[in-house]
Design an enzyme around this catalytic site. Structure first.
Site, PDB file in Angstrom:
ATOM      1  N   MET A  30       0.841  -1.195   0.000  1.00 24.38           N
ATOM      2  CA  MET A  30       0.000   0.000   0.000  1.00 24.38           C
ATOM      3  C   MET A  30       0.880   1.250   0.000  1.00 24.38           C
ATOM      4  O   MET A  30       0.418   2.349   0.292  1.00 24.38           O
ATOM      5  CB  MET A  30      -0.941  -0.007   1.203  1.00 24.38           C
ATOM      6  CG  MET A  30      -1.884  -1.211   1.180  1.00 24.38           C
ATOM      7  SD  MET A  30      -3.405  -0.961   2.096  1.00 24.38           S
ATOM      8  CE  MET A  30      -2.774  -0.686   3.728  1.00 24.38           C
ATOM      9  N   TYR A  32       4.149   3.942   0.800  1.00 25.43           N
ATOM     10  CA  TYR A  32       4.858   4.535   1.934  1.00 25.43           C
ATOM     11  C   TYR A  32       5.926   3.534   2.383  1.00 25.43           C
ATOM     12  O   TYR A  32       5.988   3.109   3.530  1.00 25.43           O
ATOM     13  CB  TYR A  32       3.901   4.917   3.069  1.00 25.43           C
ATOM     14  CG  TYR A  32       4.362   6.162   3.792  1.00 25.43           C
ATOM     15  CD1 TYR A  32       4.319   7.403   3.173  1.00 25.43           C
ATOM     16  CD2 TYR A  32       4.877   6.085   5.082  1.00 25.43           C
ATOM     17  CE1 TYR A  32       4.782   8.539   3.817  1.00 25.43           C
ATOM     18  CE2 TYR A  32       5.338   7.222   5.734  1.00 25.43           C
ATOM     19  CZ  TYR A  32       5.280   8.438   5.091  1.00 25.43           C
ATOM     20  OH  TYR A  32       5.741   9.571   5.732  1.00 25.43           O
ATOM     21  N   LEU A  33       6.761   3.176   1.420  1.00 22.52           N
ATOM     22  CA  LEU A  33       7.681   2.048   1.564  1.00 22.52           C
ATOM     23  C   LEU A  33       8.721   2.257   2.659  1.00 22.52           C
ATOM     24  O   LEU A  33       9.196   3.367   2.889  1.00 22.52           O
ATOM     25  CB  LEU A  33       8.394   1.790   0.226  1.00 22.52           C
ATOM     26  CG  LEU A  33       7.490   1.489  -0.975  1.00 22.52           C
ATOM     27  CD1 LEU A  33       8.341   1.204  -2.215  1.00 22.52           C
ATOM     28  CD2 LEU A  33       6.542   0.334  -0.702  1.00 22.52           C
ATOM     29  N   HIS A  34       9.040   1.155   3.331  1.00 22.92           N
ATOM     30  CA  HIS A  34      10.086   1.149   4.364  1.00 22.92           C
ATOM     31  C   HIS A  34      10.910  -0.122   4.198  1.00 22.92           C
ATOM     32  O   HIS A  34      10.663  -0.913   3.272  1.00 22.92           O
ATOM     33  CB  HIS A  34       9.458   1.265   5.756  1.00 22.92           C
ATOM     34  CG  HIS A  34       8.370   0.266   6.035  1.00 22.92           C
ATOM     35  ND1 HIS A  34       8.614  -1.086   6.107  1.00 22.92           N
ATOM     36  CD2 HIS A  34       7.029   0.402   6.212  1.00 22.92           C
ATOM     37  CE1 HIS A  34       7.478  -1.723   6.362  1.00 22.92           C
ATOM     38  NE2 HIS A  34       6.492  -0.843   6.410  1.00 22.92           N
ATOM     39  N   GLU A  35      11.855  -0.318   5.114  1.00 25.62           N
ATOM     40  CA  GLU A  35      12.770  -1.463   5.001  1.00 25.62           C
ATOM     41  C   GLU A  35      12.045  -2.811   4.991  1.00 25.62           C
ATOM     42  O   GLU A  35      12.543  -3.783   4.433  1.00 25.62           O
ATOM     43  CB  GLU A  35      13.779  -1.451   6.161  1.00 25.62           C
ATOM     44  CG  GLU A  35      14.779  -0.319   6.105  1.00 25.62           C
ATOM     45  CD  GLU A  35      15.691  -0.416   4.884  1.00 25.62           C
ATOM     46  OE1 GLU A  35      16.046  -1.536   4.496  1.00 25.62           O
ATOM     47  OE2 GLU A  35      16.016   0.639   4.309  1.00 25.62           O
ATOM     48  N   HIS A  37       9.067  -3.485   3.527  1.00 20.98           N
ATOM     49  CA  HIS A  37       8.672  -3.705   2.130  1.00 20.98           C
ATOM     50  C   HIS A  37       9.894  -4.065   1.283  1.00 20.98           C
ATOM     51  O   HIS A  37       9.851  -4.972   0.449  1.00 20.98           O
ATOM     52  CB  HIS A  37       8.074  -2.426   1.536  1.00 20.98           C
ATOM     53  CG  HIS A  37       6.817  -1.948   2.202  1.00 20.98           C
ATOM     54  ND1 HIS A  37       6.749  -0.740   2.857  1.00 20.98           N
ATOM     55  CD2 HIS A  37       5.579  -2.497   2.287  1.00 20.98           C
ATOM     56  CE1 HIS A  37       5.533  -0.567   3.327  1.00 20.98           C
ATOM     57  NE2 HIS A  37       4.792  -1.614   2.996  1.00 20.98           N
ATOM     58  N   GLN A  61     -10.424  -2.991   1.875  1.00 25.87           N
ATOM     59  CA  GLN A  61      -9.950  -3.640   3.096  1.00 25.87           C
ATOM     60  C   GLN A  61      -9.984  -2.715   4.309  1.00 25.87           C
ATOM     61  O   GLN A  61      -9.578  -3.108   5.397  1.00 25.87           O
ATOM     62  CB  GLN A  61      -8.551  -4.227   2.888  1.00 25.87           C
ATOM     63  CG  GLN A  61      -7.428  -3.208   2.802  1.00 25.87           C
ATOM     64  CD  GLN A  61      -6.129  -3.874   2.365  1.00 25.87           C
ATOM     65  OE1 GLN A  61      -6.003  -4.361   1.249  1.00 25.87           O
ATOM     66  NE2 GLN A  61      -5.149  -3.907   3.256  1.00 25.87           N
ATOM     67  N   GLN A 153      -2.670 -12.525   7.605  1.00 33.82           N
ATOM     68  CA  GLN A 153      -2.847 -12.268   6.172  1.00 33.82           C
ATOM     69  C   GLN A 153      -2.154 -13.336   5.325  1.00 33.82           C
ATOM     70  O   GLN A 153      -2.719 -13.853   4.360  1.00 33.82           O
ATOM     71  CB  GLN A 153      -2.282 -10.884   5.837  1.00 33.82           C
ATOM     72  CG  GLN A 153      -2.153 -10.599   4.367  1.00 33.82           C
ATOM     73  CD  GLN A 153      -1.778  -9.142   4.102  1.00 33.82           C
ATOM     74  OE1 GLN A 153      -2.651  -8.285   4.141  1.00 33.82           O
ATOM     75  NE2 GLN A 153      -0.521  -8.871   3.852  1.00 33.82           N
TER      76      GLN A 153
HETATM   77  P1  AMP Z   1       1.469  -3.006   3.481  1.00 34.66           P
HETATM   78  O1  AMP Z   1       1.999  -1.933   2.571  1.00 34.66           O
HETATM   79  O2  AMP Z   1       1.439  -2.618   4.916  1.00 34.66           O
HETATM   80  O3  AMP Z   1       0.169  -3.590   2.978  1.00 34.66           O
HETATM   81  O4  AMP Z   1       2.529  -4.201   3.417  1.00 34.66           O
HETATM   82  C1  AMP Z   1       2.900  -4.782   2.200  1.00 34.66           C
HETATM   83  C2  AMP Z   1       3.704  -6.047   2.466  1.00 34.66           C
HETATM   84  O5  AMP Z   1       4.865  -5.720   3.230  1.00 34.66           O
HETATM   85  C3  AMP Z   1       2.919  -7.092   3.280  1.00 34.66           C
HETATM   86  O6  AMP Z   1       3.222  -8.386   2.784  1.00 34.66           O
HETATM   87  C4  AMP Z   1       3.464  -6.898   4.668  1.00 34.66           C
HETATM   88  O7  AMP Z   1       3.385  -8.052   5.478  1.00 34.66           O
HETATM   89  C5  AMP Z   1       4.920  -6.550   4.369  1.00 34.66           C
HETATM   90  N1  AMP Z   1       5.498  -5.842   5.504  1.00 34.66           N
HETATM   91  C6  AMP Z   1       5.039  -4.696   6.083  1.00 34.66           C
HETATM   92  N2  AMP Z   1       5.802  -4.371   7.151  1.00 34.66           N
HETATM   93  C7  AMP Z   1       6.761  -5.327   7.246  1.00 34.66           C
HETATM   94  C8  AMP Z   1       7.852  -5.562   8.139  1.00 34.66           C
HETATM   95  N3  AMP Z   1       8.106  -4.752   9.158  1.00 34.66           N
HETATM   96  N4  AMP Z   1       8.618  -6.651   7.930  1.00 34.66           N
HETATM   97  C9  AMP Z   1       8.367  -7.500   6.907  1.00 34.66           C
HETATM   98  N5  AMP Z   1       7.368  -7.339   6.030  1.00 34.66           N
HETATM   99  C10 AMP Z   1       6.567  -6.266   6.193  1.00 34.66           C
END
Ligand code: AMP
Length: 281
Positions: A30, A32-35, A37, A61, A153
């Protein structure tokens, strides 16, 4: 790297890459990428010839009183992070592209979506399985990478793939944490400095619970109580749920054996955070 916002163009790119015999890796986000992702992206780039990352804040969702509107967004920054990580295509469709007028079809995995996060967020997993199904149909990945951060999930999605005989493999990647243990999340940006400090209690108490199990504790109720007491002692923490369930099927258990998932959701002010730990005995 290409930025694609229509389903037709995305499908055409996939078609030509598949015709060349390339393997496709996919990471759904979704934004707002971080480490966290990027750890999924790195894995996909390593394992596949071609990596697609989707950036789509999926309205189906989110509940009516949740944070869809104010969910953090920064496409420019996301694109430069994705490009630096070696992504081939960022797929960022509009809501109207994914859910045109008179859209009617939803995918629902039963039972295991009504507990844990599904209990406090009715309809959440129906939105997740629907959008991920659509993305799988558009991107046709050989492998799709999801984080253990969203433990329920990934179990629900694996169930969907198995039940619907989908031709792809779901790869689970470990939780990436900040130096102080807080699980990385796009929503961490909502926390003020007091809430951010308090939120350390989540990973801290999960690691302590793991230690108790390693020392021989096998009673799930005692582990749950330990976590509730620990987290409850933080003034800013408001517990949504703390549960110990079987690690494969999310079944309610009384005694710890095999693989178990300790999962929790806790609010700090208006921000709801989740975290979990998988323990093998
Ligand atoms: P989101 O953008 O929050 O929907 O996350 C996208 C994907 O990144 C999902 O598969 C999440 O489980 C994964 N993800 C989010 N945060 C983390 C994290 N801290 N460590 C590992 N995977 C993550």
């Amino acid at each position: 790297m290409r930025l694609v916002d229509t389903i037709n163009e995305m499908k055409a790119i996939i078609k030509s890459n598949r015709a060349m015999g390339k393997t496709i890796g996919f990471v759904a986000t979704m934004g707002y990428l971080h480490e966290g992702h990027l750890s999924l992206v790195n894995r996909s780039v390593q394992d596949n010839d071609f990596t697609v990352v989707s950036i789509f804040v999926n309205p189906t969702q989110f509940g009516p009183n949740e944070d869809f509107e104010k969910y953090p967004r920064d496409m420019e920054r996301d694109l430069s992070l994705a490009e630096a990580a070696g992504v081939d295509v960022v797929f960022a469709p509009s809501v109207a592209e994914m859910y045109p007028e008179k859209y009617k079809t939803y995918v629902n995995v039963e039972d295991i979506t009504g507990i844990l996060c599904g209990q406090s967020r009715p309809g959440h997993f129906r939105g997740v399985t629907t959008v991920v199904n659509k993305l799988f149909n558009i991107i046709e990945p050989h492998k799709a990478y999801f984080g253990q951060k969203d433990a329920q999930q990934v179990i629900v999605l694996k169930k969907m793939v198995r039940d619907l005989n989908m031709n792809l493999e779901i790869v689970t990647c470990p939780i990436i944490r900040e130096a102080d243990g807080l699980a990385m999340s796009s929503r961490n940006v909502y926390l003020n400095s007091e809430e951010r400090k308090s939120a350390i209690i989540l990973s801290k108490s999960l690691f302590e619970a793991e230690e108790l199990i390693k020392q021989g504790e096998r009673n799930c109720a005692k582990i749950v109580q330990y976590l509730k007491d620990k987290i409850g002692s933080e003034a800013l923490a408001e517990i949504d749920y703390v549960e110990v369930v079987s690690g494969d099927g999310l079944e309610v258990i009384e005694q710890i054996s095999g693989s178990v998932l300790i999962a929790l959701a806790v609010r700090f002010g208006k921000t709801r955070l989740i975290d979990n730990i998988m323990v093998e005995v």
